[in-house]
Write an enzyme that holds these catalytic residues in place. Structure first.
Site, PDB file in Angstrom:
ATOM      1  N   TYR A   1      -0.350   0.519  10.675  1.00 36.64           N
ATOM      2  CA  TYR A   1      -0.684   0.101   9.304  1.00 36.64           C
ATOM      3  C   TYR A   1       0.524   0.315   8.385  1.00 36.64           C
ATOM      4  O   TYR A   1       0.890  -0.561   7.606  1.00 36.64           O
ATOM      5  CB  TYR A   1      -1.890   0.882   8.797  1.00 36.64           C
ATOM      6  CG  TYR A   1      -2.316   0.482   7.407  1.00 36.64           C
ATOM      7  CD1 TYR A   1      -2.882  -0.770   7.164  1.00 36.64           C
ATOM      8  CD2 TYR A   1      -2.152   1.346   6.329  1.00 36.64           C
ATOM      9  CE1 TYR A   1      -3.276  -1.144   5.886  1.00 36.64           C
ATOM     10  CE2 TYR A   1      -2.545   0.985   5.055  1.00 36.64           C
ATOM     11  CZ  TYR A   1      -3.104  -0.260   4.829  1.00 36.64           C
ATOM     12  OH  TYR A   1      -3.491  -0.633   3.566  1.00 36.64           O
TER      13      TYR A   1
ATOM     14  N   SER B   1       0.836  -1.196   0.000  1.00 36.14           N
ATOM     15  CA  SER B   1       0.000   0.000   0.000  1.00 36.14           C
ATOM     16  C   SER B   1       0.870   1.244   0.000  1.00 36.14           C
ATOM     17  O   SER B   1       1.991   1.231   0.531  1.00 36.14           O
ATOM     18  CB  SER B   1      -0.884   0.013   1.250  1.00 36.14           C
ATOM     19  OG  SER B   1      -1.530   1.261   1.398  1.00 36.14           O
TER      20      SER B   1
END
Length: 201
Positions: A71, A45
């Site tokens: 994250y 990501s």
């Protein structure tokens, strides 16, 4: 993504355990099945730009927990794993690449949506290179593009994408680790491609 602080059944911080360690175990168990010419495509990501991994405190035992930092650590780990896997398997004709598939409006963001700062977080994410938010129906079609292009040699030969981070259907340019999140719309942090960091992970 951006989950409340918790741990997996094995005692790891949830995002690191789920997004990295689970895939690490699976891929290493099936690696002997990969033949010459195979490619491993790890979904990462643009969120990796939030944070490098912290191997001294992966479970936030000494660091205040920040959902997007956690994250970011897990998504950086996906890229670092790609770097190390590619280095270890290229002699067997197996290459690996990490891909940012784009941003899709799915349940991935359920913890972000439930918080009071969802709109601000969404705006910040769009400014941070998480490009456009699509609905799930459009997203399914969009998600196929970067994965297939990296996996099928449409964008580039394995030698070009091997051990690299791809986004928007090309190999991501390295951006300075010191660049602010809001100042980066595309690219990969240097720490995510660091071979020493990859081996340490």
């Amino acid at each position: 993504m951006a989950t409340p602080f918790s741990h997996t059944a094995d005692g790891f911080e949830t995002q690191f355990g789920t997004n990295h360690l689970g895939h690490f175990v699976l891929v290493n168990r099936i690696a002997p099945l990969l033949r010459n010419g195979s490619r491993l495509i790890n979904l990462s990501s643009a969120g990796h730009r939030y944070s490098n991994v912290d191997l001294n405190d992966p479970n936030f035992e000494r660091t205040p927990y920040e959902p997007f930092v956690a994250y970011g650590r897990s998504k950086t780990a996906n890229i670092l794993f790609t770097v190390a896997f590619d280095r270890r398997h290229r002699g067997l004709g197996v290459r690996a690449a990490a891909v940012h598939p784009g941003v899709i409006e799915t349940e991935l963001a359920r913890h972000v949506r439930s918080g009071p700062d969802f709109r601000r977080s969404s705006t910040r994410s769009l400014k941070n290179g998480l490009r456009m938010v699509r609905n799930p129906s459009d997203g399914r079609r969009f998600l196929k593009v970067p994965r297939l292009r990296c996996g099928r040699r449409v964008v580039a030969p394995a030698e070009v994408i091997g051990g690299k981070y791809c986004e928007n259907c090309h190999v991501g340019e390295v951006v300075a680790d010191s660049a602010t999140i809001s100042g980066v719309s595309e690219g990969v942090r240097a720490y995510a491609l660091d071979p020493y960091n990859a081996e340490a992970l």
